[in-house]
Design an enzyme around this catalytic site. Sequence first.
Site: not given
Ligand code: IMP
Ligand code: MG
Length: 176
Positions: A97-98, A101, A150, A163
């Site tokens: 995963e990238d 959050d 962010f 990207r």
């Molecule tokens: P989560 O479900 O809240 O953990 O969000 C995860 C997904 O939200 C990641 O796979 C990203 O695609 C996106 N995301 C969360 N934070 C960022 C950020 O700072 N920049 C870009 N994408 C983000």
């Molecule tokens: Mg993602």
Amino acid sequence: MKEEVSVLIDEDRVAERVRELAEEINRDYEGKKLHLICILKGSVFFTCELAKYIKAPVTMDFMSVSSYGDRLTSSGCITISQDLTMSIEGREVLLVEDIIDSGQTLSYLANMLGKRNPASLKICTLLDKTTCRTTDIKAAYTGFEIEDLFVVGYGLDYAQKYRNLPYIGELRLKED
Ligand code: IMP
Ligand code: MG
């Protein structure tokens, strides 16, 4: 709104850390085969770069999930727009995963994929916003822990942009 991006983690440091993660993975999966699952689109750069330094025989599959619209905060609503093409039953799976959050995306995915009977299922994330977590999901491998910013670049986007930046940048929106 004007979008401003500043370097948070530079290209060399990202490259170095990806290799360190691959070394950790190499130690843990010695003698095994590894099935990498790349979560599109954000982790595509990371998965490909990481895969280059993994010594175990690697197979790869891709999955497309979204929890974000074009907004800066998580929508909490996860949809699978493209499922895997291969079975993961009996495989040593590493979900790449990238960024984590809230953890909702990975929590949902890990739960769903766990039911498909992989031999093992671990998570590798490039970035982790630990303070934003609303679930108890944990990555086995983490590139960098970052503040609640962010970020864009190295696969991460804002409204599908940025990207292709070779570094991790912080995005700020400013009034015009
Ligand atoms: P989560 O479900 O809240 O953990 O969000 C995860 C997904 O939200 C990641 O796979 C990203 O695609 C996106 N995301 C969360 N934070 C960022 C950020 O700072 N920049 C870009 N994408 C983000
Ligand atoms: Mg993602």
